[in-house]
Design an enzyme around this catalytic site. Structure first.
Site, PDB file in Angstrom:
ATOM      1  N   TYR A 289       0.759  -1.096  -0.269  1.00 16.79           N
ATOM      2  CA  TYR A 289       0.068  -0.056  -0.316  1.00 16.79           C
ATOM      3  C   TYR A 289       0.776   0.717  -0.163  1.00 16.79           C
ATOM      4  CZ  TYR A 289      -3.389   3.709   0.802  1.00 16.79           C
ATOM      5  OH  TYR A 289      -4.258   5.100   1.087  1.00 16.79           O
TER       6      TYR A 289
ATOM      7  N   GLY B 229      -6.774   4.995  -0.376  1.00 15.41           N
ATOM      8  CA  GLY B 229      -7.926   5.245  -0.268  1.00 15.41           C
ATOM      9  C   GLY B 229      -8.555   3.224  -0.874  1.00 15.41           C
TER      10      GLY B 229
ATOM     11  N   HIS C 180      -5.156  16.299  -4.886  1.00 11.42           N
ATOM     12  CA  HIS C 180      -5.686  16.557  -3.241  1.00 11.42           C
ATOM     13  C   HIS C 180      -5.836  17.864  -2.858  1.00 11.42           C
ATOM     14  CE1 HIS C 180      -5.885  12.711  -3.050  1.00 11.42           C
ATOM     15  NE2 HIS C 180      -6.686  12.618  -1.339  1.00 11.42           N
TER      16      HIS C 180
ATOM     17  N   ASN D 103      -0.213  13.612   4.209  1.00 14.35           N
ATOM     18  CA  ASN D 103      -0.915  12.378   5.079  1.00 14.35           C
ATOM     19  C   ASN D 103       0.010  13.181   6.301  1.00 14.35           C
ATOM     20  OD1 ASN D 103      -2.299  10.219   6.115  1.00 14.35           O
ATOM     21  ND2 ASN D 103      -1.740   9.012   4.812  1.00 14.35           N
TER      22      ASN D 103
END
Length: 272
Positions: A63, A70, A93, A208
């Site tokens: 991942y 997501g 984003h 993040n």
């Protein structure tokens, strides 16, 4: 006297005073030499481990490295598209809205993100942290729309607006607070920075986090501290002028309630 330097990646947490000093432009930022070594070593080890794992199992999904994000976590991304994946994550984003956040808030955000990455657990290359530091030291402040955070789940939009400038996209705050396209800003800037191309995992590491929300909180805390100190001074002057009593502020009385804030402020007043 030279400006204060806040060094990232060494023992000890940043203080509120450190963050405010950088946010307001009164301090420079540096990356500790051993932190740079740790970042490089961790990145190299992670790439070797991942490379070995993928050679054994070419279809393996990891991942954030070779998958979507997501709900797209099952989607495989080929090695040829990994850099594009990180770029797309940031650009997609950049979706904040509303008036632009104040420059000190954005600078505090950048410092906190760089400090987090400098700890060496996010698999970013040293150049990622160094680029954020170069931006801070050269007064390059991304234009970040005030609204768009999902708070505890991450300041994805605000941090993406910061990361966009890291890769030479997005917008930068001009001298008058107006937003200037980063590419245009770089053409005319006397002192700027060199944008970088993100590699595997680095886009995710940049956007993040909760550093935008933290920046607002830290700077508000610093202002509140000064307001409380000013209020204490004003109260002490009032008691003095009216020839009031100091006994209500005695430490032994406030120790009975054991409220830390009350004990502290009462001691200030009593001493004043």
């Amino acid at each position: 006297m030279s400006a204060k330097t806040v060094t990232l990646g060494q023992e000890g947490a940043l203080t509120i005073a450190d963050i405010e000093a950088v946010a307001l432009g009164g301090a420079k930022v540096a990356l500790a030499a051993d932190a740079r070594t740790r970042l490089a070593a961790f990145r190299e080890a992670a790439e070797q481990t991942l490379g070995a794992a993928l050679r054994d199992d070419p279809d393996r999904r990891v991942y954030g490295l070779n998958t979507g994000f997501g709900s797209n976590f099952k989607d495989y991304v080929s090695p040829d598209d990994l850099k594009q994946l990180q770029r797309n994550l940031i650009i997609s984003h950049c979706a904040g809205v509303g008036p632009l956040a104040p420059a000190p808030v954005v600078r505090a955000t950048m410092l906190l993100r760089a400090a987090s990455l400098a700890r060496g657990h996010s698999m970013v290359r040293p150049v990622v942290v160094e680029t954020l530091i170069d931006m801070l030291n050269n007064g390059v402040t991304p234009a970040v729309p005030r609204n768009g955070s999902v708070s505890a789940s991450g300041d994805l939009a605000p941090l993406s607006h910061v990361a966009a400038v890291v890769i030479g996209e997005g917008r930068v705050l001009g001298a008058d607070g107006e937003a200037i396209v980063t590419r245009d800003f770089l053409k005319g800037a006397k002192t700027a920075f060199t944008p970088i191309e993100l590699e595997m995992k680095e886009g995710l590491a940049l956007n993040n986090g909760c550093q935008y929300a933290n920046a607002w909180g830290v700077l508000a805390t610093a202002k509140m501290r000064r307001l409380i100190e000013a209020a204490a001074l004003n109260a002490a002057l009032g008691v003095q002028v009216m020839r009031g009593m100091g006994r209500p502020f005695r430490a032994d009385l406030h120790a009975l309630r054991a409220h830390d804030g009350s004990v502290t402020v009462a001691q200030w007043l009593f001493d004043l």
